[in-house]
Structure formats: C-alpha cells, structure tokens
Design a protein around this motif. Structure first.
Motif: not given
Length: 554
Positions: A35, A137, A127, A130-131, A133-135
């Motif tokens: 990243y 939630d 973390d 990464r969270c 990136e996927s939304g």
C-alpha cells in the motif's frame, strides 16, 4: 486506494530537525504490504489550515491519517473539518499521544474525525486500510481502533505492543512540505567540522513514570532493536540518500534504559565505521549507575547526552515524579563535565506552583555547572500540561477545575505566586529585546575568532590583535549576560521587590568596562563590521565559515 498521512502544524515556525518518524514507520510498513501512501509534513508551517488543505489537495484521498500532539490538535481539527467539507467521503483517522489520551472524547465531540488509532499504529493501520478497501462494515475487528457506530462510540480491543522491532521496515518515507528540510548536521567541536547526521530510533517507550511525559500515553512497555539491525539502518540510508552520514542522533525516549544493550549498539556502530559519532538522551540516575559504559562510549564516539534534569528543586522534582533528588542531578552533570561529554539539558525552569526559592535553586545549579556556556533556551522553559499526563490531573485537582479539553493551558496564567508572574514577564522582555541579538553576535564573533587569520593575529600579537582581544572579552560578556541578568532578577524577587522593567532589575555593570548591556552589544557589532575588512577576509567568507563552525549557535 488513495492514502495520505499528515503531520499538522503546531501553529508557529520552528527549525525543522527531521521527518515525523512515527508516520514514516507507518508509511514504510504499509508499503511493505503493498500500500503506497503520500506524506505531508506541515509541523512548522505558518500557513492557514484551509489554505494547506486547498493547496495540497489534502481532501483528495480515501484515507487521511493525522498524527496529533496537544500543540497541533486544534489545527488538526481545522484541517479535518475543511477536508470533510470538500470530501465527506474521506475517512479521517487520528493517532499519536493526544489522540490516544483523548480518543473517546474526540469521537464524541468532533464529527469531522471518523476514528482514532490508539498507541502504536503499524499493524492497526494496515488492518484499517484493508477493512476500508472492502467497506467499513468490518471496523469492529480493527485492533486499537476507537470509532463511531451510529450515535455511539466503540472502543476495540488492543493488540499487545510489538515486541520484534527488527521486523519493521526502516522508516524510509518522503514528505511533501511547504518549508524545505535543511539537511541534518552535527557540529563536532572536537574536530571543528560539520558532520552529516541521521536520526535513528532504536527502542520504544520508557519504563519510568515521570508525571509530565506524554510518551506514557502510548504505553510504558520498553522494547528495543538489535545492534545489527541499527547498523543496517545506517547503511540503508547512506545508500538510499547517497550521503556519508557520520553522526547518529539516537532519538529514543530513553536510549540508556539498559546500559549493556546501549553499549552493544555503540560497539556495533564503531566496528562498522569507526568515524561515526553519536548522541542520545537519558536520565541522570542511569548515567550514574553505568559510568563505566559512558566512559567506554566516550572512546567510541559519544559527543553529547541529552540529560533529563528538569529541575534543581526537590519540591518540583517530587511533583514531576522524577524519583531522584537534586544531588543526583549534580553528580551526573559533574561526571559528564569531568570526562568531557557535552550536555544538552532537558530543563523546566518553572511550573505553576514554582516559588522564588525554586528559581534560586535552578540558578545555583546553572552557575555551578553551566555558567560559561549555558544554552539560553532553558531559561525560557515552562511545564507543559499535556492531556493524559498525571501532572495535568494534579493541577486540575489543585485548582479545583478541569482545563479546557483539547487545549494546552498557558502556564503563565496559572502561576500561584505574584513573584513568578514578574519573573515571567521580565524574562520574556529580556528575551525579545536582547536574546536574539546576543545569539547572532555570539555566532559571528566566535566564528571570526576561530578563523586562521584571526588566530594568527592573536597568537603573534600582530595586525588588529588588540581589537580582536577586546572582541574576545565582549563575547565572554555576552555569553554571561543572560544568566547574570536573571540572577539579578531572582535576587530582587527574593528581597521582596517586584521590579516592573528591565532597567529596575539592572542593565549596567556588564563586562570589563562595567557598562550598559546595550553598549556591549553595540561595541561587538561595530568591531565585527570593522575586523572583517582589517583581516582581509573576502566578502561572504565569514558567513560561509558560520555555516560550519558557527553551527553550534544556530
């Protein structure tokens, strides 16, 4: 994903020493995991928050991380609001000592901040990226995160502090800034040369409990890197920057916690390159407990130690929870002076409860150990009451009221004794009228006096040697003038007087002629103007020499 990290301004300009190393570690760690990010360092910028946001398009990111301290927190909030106004979808996260100490309140009171990463940031920030990136939630699973869930605030569990510091990549990160970095140097007085310098952090935290220290908000568990890993970092940055770094500033909160470990690092550096000199900071009691290690380090290139003295007053030392008495301060400083290790002091001249007796003890300490060459900036220091520190809570209880959230109280407004208010006002009056001129003259004068042509004139008593001798005496007067004035002020206060002006304290009786301080300054300035020409120095040569031999005064 567009990621940026920001070091906000503290609201005024100061000399920049190096990049914000905490953010650099996070950026390097993220890059090692794939990243890329952009760093912005406005730590000493005087440009307005909204102007910086606009000029550098800080709003144009998916994630903006800010490292905040008590001093920079208000400006950080201004920048966060402007970023959110321009781009509501940018996820703004704060970290650092101030954010860790007040994480819950930040989320409750400031909707422009989406989350806080508490304590150390490398793994939690990864973390979080990464969270996001996927939304969002999955924010509940991000360790060390305090975040807003609906109308409430959630505080996630914490990861244990990282033990294996060698596993982290070196803090190789670049920062965009509106004030260019000056290349870091160290003036080696023993060799009369300016040495390219590198800042290296070899450990994290400190096991002591000083009541005023903001480091403790991040955590007290001390961990350290291996000697080999430290040497690898020096070689890494030498190759990356194509600079032959020959001095290392160890920037640890307390480099000398374990004397044996510190000595191993120094030995490894010396074995790798015996030209390397170094400096570090530590406590007085540790110096005394491991004098043998300091003696060996002296032979291996130790040039100065930043010593956490803080005060010469027993009462103040107790408030600061230093765990030592003034006699330990005296013994440690005397030892370092005796073996020829330069000292940089961590000193707090006054706190809100200081008395004239505390000032007298501090002046006595200065005169015992530092009268000939005392760094003037320590006269102007006062205790900072950082949020999250025990000393701030102590003064809140003592005053019977909390301090305003997110602010640093002005110590001058908290003095309990009228004499201290007089001290503070006259101290800064002296500083604004004289200190800058004295510093500039000292730098130029002592640089000129070390010039080979001037040395030859003085040694052989030829040319303008008498004028040079008078200038030499005036430079001694200028070095001594601030502590002499402040001693006069303390003595006046101790006698019960409350002088209102510098003249009432006394601006006469300085130097060989016992004359006005203004006259000494004028005489030195005039001599400098004449002597360059009389010595036959080419135009600009003194200024060029000042960049090297005068660096100790800059």
């Amino acid at each position: 994903m567009r990621i940026a990290f920001l070091n906000p301004s503290v609201g005024f300009s100061d000399r920049r020493k190096s990049i914000p190393i905490g953010l650099a570690y996070i950026m390097a760690f993220l890059e090692s995991r794939g990243y890329r990010s952009t760093g912005f360092d406005f730590g000493d910028s005087t440009t307005g928050a909204s102007d910086l946001v606009e000029q550098y398009r800080l709003w144009d990111h998916d994630l903006l991380g800010m490292s905040v301290y008590n001093e920079s927190f208000p400006i950080a909030l201004d920048m966060a609001r402007e970023v959110k106004r321009r781009n509501p979808g940018c996820f703004v996260v704060m970290g650092g000592p101030q954010a860790t100490a007040t994480h819950g309140r930040i989320l409750r009171d400031h909707p422009e901040v989406d989350a806080v990463v508490r304590r150390e940031g490398e793994h939690p920030t990864l973390d979080l990226v990464r969270c996001l990136e996927s939304g969002p939630d999955g924010l509940g699973a991000v360790p060390n995160l305090t975040w807003r869930e609906g109308a409430g605030v959630r505080v996630n569990a914490e990861l244990p502090a990282l033990d294996d510091l060698d596993s982290l990549p070196f803090p190789a990160a670049d920062f965009v800034t509106d004030r260019a970095y000056a290349r870091l140097h160290f003036y080696d007085a023993l060799r009369d040369e300016l040495r390219p310098a590198l800042t290296i952090n070899t450990s994290r935290s400190c096991p002591y409990n000083c009541s005023f220290c903001g480091v403790l908000t991040i955590g007290r568990r001390y961990r350290s890197r291996s000697p080999g890993n430290v040497v690898e970092e020096l070689e890494f940055f030498r190759e990356r920057d194509d600079v032959d770094y020959r001095h290392v500033y160890f920037s640890d909160a307390n480099f000398f916690v374990q004397a044996g470990r510190a000595l191993e690092i120094v030995r490894a550096l010396h074995a790798a390159d015996d030209r390397v000199t170094f400096s570090f900071g530590t406590r007085v009691n540790q110096i005394l407990k491991a004098q043998h290690a300091i003696m060996e380090m002296r032979a291996l290139g130790l040039r100065f130690i930043e010593v956490g003295v803080e005060s010469a007053s027993p009462a103040v030392l107790r408030r600061l929870a230093k765990g030592v008495g003034p006699e330990v301060n005296d013994a440690a400083v005397a030892f370092l002076n005796r073996i020829g290790v330069e000292i940089a002091l961590d000193f707090i001249m006054v706190d809100p409860a200081s008395t004239v007796e505390d000032l007298r003890l501090n002046m006595d300490f200065i005169e015992r150990h530092f009268l000939d060459h005392y760094p003037h900036e320590h006269f102007y220091t006062s205790l900072a009451l950082y949020e999250g520190t025990p000393i701030r809570e102590y003064y809140e209880e003592r005053l019977g009221r909390p301090f305003a959230a997110g602010t640093l109280p002005d110590t001058a407004e908290l003095f309990e004794h009228a004499e201290l208010r007089v001290w503070w006002n006259l101290l800064w009056s002296f500083g604004s009228r004289y200190q800058g001129r004295i510093d500039a003259l000292l730098a130029k004068t002592e640089t000129l006096l070390k010039h080979p042509v001037a040395v030859k004139c003085l040694t052989e008593r030829q040319g303008p040697w008498e004028d040079l001798s008078r200038l030499q005496l005036d430079s001694v007067t200028l070095r001594h003038a601030p502590p002499m004035f402040f001693r006069r002020l303390v003595d006046r206060l101790a006698s019960g007087a409350l002088p209102a002006t510098l003249e009432e304290v006394g601006l006469r009786g300085f130097g060989r002629r016992g004359t006005d301080l203004d006259d000494v300054i004028a005489a030195a300035a005039a001599a400098l103007g004449r002597l360059g020409d009389r010595l036959g120095l080419p135009p600009g040569e003194l200024d060029r020499a000042l960049q090297v031999s005068g660096a100790a005064y800059q």
